[in-house]
Design an enzyme around this catalytic site. Structure first.
Site, PDB file in Angstrom:
ATOM      1  N   GLU A 160       0.871  -1.172   0.000  1.00 32.55           N
ATOM      2  CA  GLU A 160       0.000   0.000   0.000  1.00 32.55           C
ATOM      3  C   GLU A 160       0.909   1.222   0.000  1.00 32.55           C
ATOM      4  OE1 GLU A 160      -3.120   0.007  -0.399  1.00 32.55           O
ATOM      5  OE2 GLU A 160      -3.580  -2.101  -0.095  1.00 32.55           O
ATOM      6  N   CYS A 194      -2.575   9.251   2.778  1.00 31.40           N
ATOM      7  CA  CYS A 194      -2.113   8.723   1.492  1.00 31.40           C
ATOM      8  C   CYS A 194      -3.127   8.931   0.376  1.00 31.40           C
ATOM      9  CB  CYS A 194      -1.749   7.248   1.620  1.00 31.40           C
ATOM     10  SG  CYS A 194      -3.115   6.193   2.150  1.00 31.40           S
TER      11      CYS A 194
END
Length: 412
Positions: A160, A194
């Site tokens: 990720e 993010c």
């Protein structure tokens, strides 16, 4: 603490997400772990086929500092639900939260869940060991290292990562609503998210009005009597604060920009181009660059020439345009007329593509990410003897019929 998060943000973005994931797993665990019978084709009649989910074994979870609780425990829930034992390595940047995580998880025997504290030295030592699965959340540079280390043992990985997630505001968007939601999504956790909108691509006809609305909502959300609220999060450390300072072009600042140590006030930059420093790396901070466009097709062409982002956001009242753009661009996940909220639905997989990551998790996907689907074929005594030699013309006709293979035409 590490990020100066207020209680509301801790509940909403950290503990709340963890609680929802736990409840989802408890509710669905029996269904997820149960063997699943699947249909057979005619070639295998009569027989039964099943899929069993089995754990990989020992999983290494390496979590980041920006949401240190959520991004440590949500993957951990999926790993444990799937039956793995886990070595959890929280980020040392958020060392206070890391210590708290270790203390809370000390109720479990180390042979089931082991929490390792420390920095780069401990990271390197862990990656030199053999694991059955590695789950990493963080930046591209370390992500490459994780893949390199995992390749030694052919260990499967789920990465990720991140990237520059674009946000397009078209001329037919609800400007007030778009500004409200973008400001919240961008400056949540001081921009250290993010999937935050990294930059805004606004149609030239509405850009001035949009920027004014940005200013309005920044002041409404984060200021009182002209002073930044105390519960506005801090940048994680001095190194990152200094990096962000270097991305702010003072000639393009139209709002904010004051900095005191690790506290950076929200910043809006106008007349930004892709050659500016702020557009050459993921910002990961409270800086919002605004670019303008005239033709949406030009924007799509430009974005298709860039790396695939973790998230993408589009604001417009035109559903057909939204559908067209979604099908024209590749990205991890995103929203139409909102930001970040796709993460809150456990039925939606979360993950990147290309340099923004590989693999996905959340809810059912978390369980699947940490388990191997084992195929089992159970055959009885009765069978068709078509597969056994000698291969006669009759058997060939049957195989063609079962496999729907047509006679190939040959050229003279």
């Amino acid at each position: 603490m590490d990020l100066n998060k207020c209680e509301f943000d801790v509940i909403a973005t950290e503990l709340g997400m963890v609680n929802l994931e736990i409840k989802h797993m408890l509710k669905n665990l029996n269904k997820l772990t149960r063997r699943k019978r699947v249909r057979n084709n005619l070639l295998n009649f009569p027989a039964k086929s099943y899929v069993y989910q089995e754990p990989y074994g020992v999983a290494l979870i390496m979590s980041p500092w920006n949401y240190p609780l959520q991004l440590s425990l949500v993957p951990l829930i999926g790993a444990v639900a799937a039956g793995n034992t886990v070595v959890l390595k929280p980020s040392d940047y958020s060392h206070n939260v890391a210590k708290a995580i270790k203390k809370v998880l000390s109720v479990f025997d180390d042979k089931y869940i082991s929490v390792v504290l420390g920095g780069r030295e401990q990271n390197a030592e862990l990656l030199d060991n053999k694991f059955d699965f590695i789950f990493f959340t963080g930046g591209e540079t370390v992500g490459r290292l994780v893949m390199e280390k995992a390749s030694k043992y052919l260990t499967p990985v789920l990465l990720e990562l991140g990237g520059k997630s674009p946000c397009i505001v078209d001329k037919d968007a609800d400007i007030n609503l778009a500004a409200k939601r973008i400001v919240w999504g961008k400056f949540l956790n001081c921009g250290q998210t993010c999937v935050a909108p990294d930059y805004v691509y606004a149609h030239k006809d509405i850009k001035p009005a949009l920027i004014e609305k940005f200013k309005f909502y920044i002041q409404k959300f984060y200021y009182k009597n002209g002073v930044l609220n105390e519960d506005f999060a801090n940048i994680i450390n001095d190194k990152h604060a200094e990096r962000l300072k270097g991305l702010i072009d003072k000639d393009k600042v139209v709002f904010g920009g004051k900095q005191t140590g690790r506290r950076i006030e929200p910043v809006i930059l106008d007349n930004v181009t892709f050659s500016d420093a702020v557009m050459c790396e993921e910002i990961f901070g409270p800086i919002l660059p605004v670019l303008e466009f005239e033709d949406i097709e030009t924007v799509v062409s430009k974005l298709n020439g860039l790396e695939k982002p973790l998230a993408f956001y589009y604001f417009s009242e035109n559903k057909k345009n939204a559908e067209k753009i979604i099908n024209s661009l590749s990205f991890g996940g995103g929203c139409v007329n909102d930001c970040i909220m796709h993460l809150t639905n456990s039925k939606l997989p979360f993950g990147g593509i290309g340099k923004s990551g590989m693999g996905s998790y959340h809810g059912k996907k978390s369980f699947e990410a940490f388990s191997h689907a084992k195929s089992i074929f159970v055959k009885g005594k009765l069978e068709l003897n078509v597969k056994y030699p000698p291969y006669t013309k009759g058997k060939l006709r049957i195989v063609k019929l079962i496999t729907r293979t047509k006679k190939q035409k040959t050229k003279d």
